[in-house]
Design a protein around this motif. Sequence first.
Motif: not given
Length: 73
Positions: A41-57
Amino acid sequence: MISVDDARALAEALRDSLRNVSAIDFGETTLSEEDRQFVRTRVWCDRRLPGGARCPLPTDHPGELCAASSGSP
């Protein structure tokens, strides 16, 4: 046995305390039972955001929140 909520809280505490270690990618954090490690089960969303960061939600958030997220874990 530890609960899923407790395991998520531990993962979040580790992410927060080790956020300065760039070699660790907490976006890939998953939970699994000891006897069923192939079920993850994945804990965080993991989608890439602008600038290369990952979604922390959390993984189960509404998709439109990724765009509103700051990208800072």
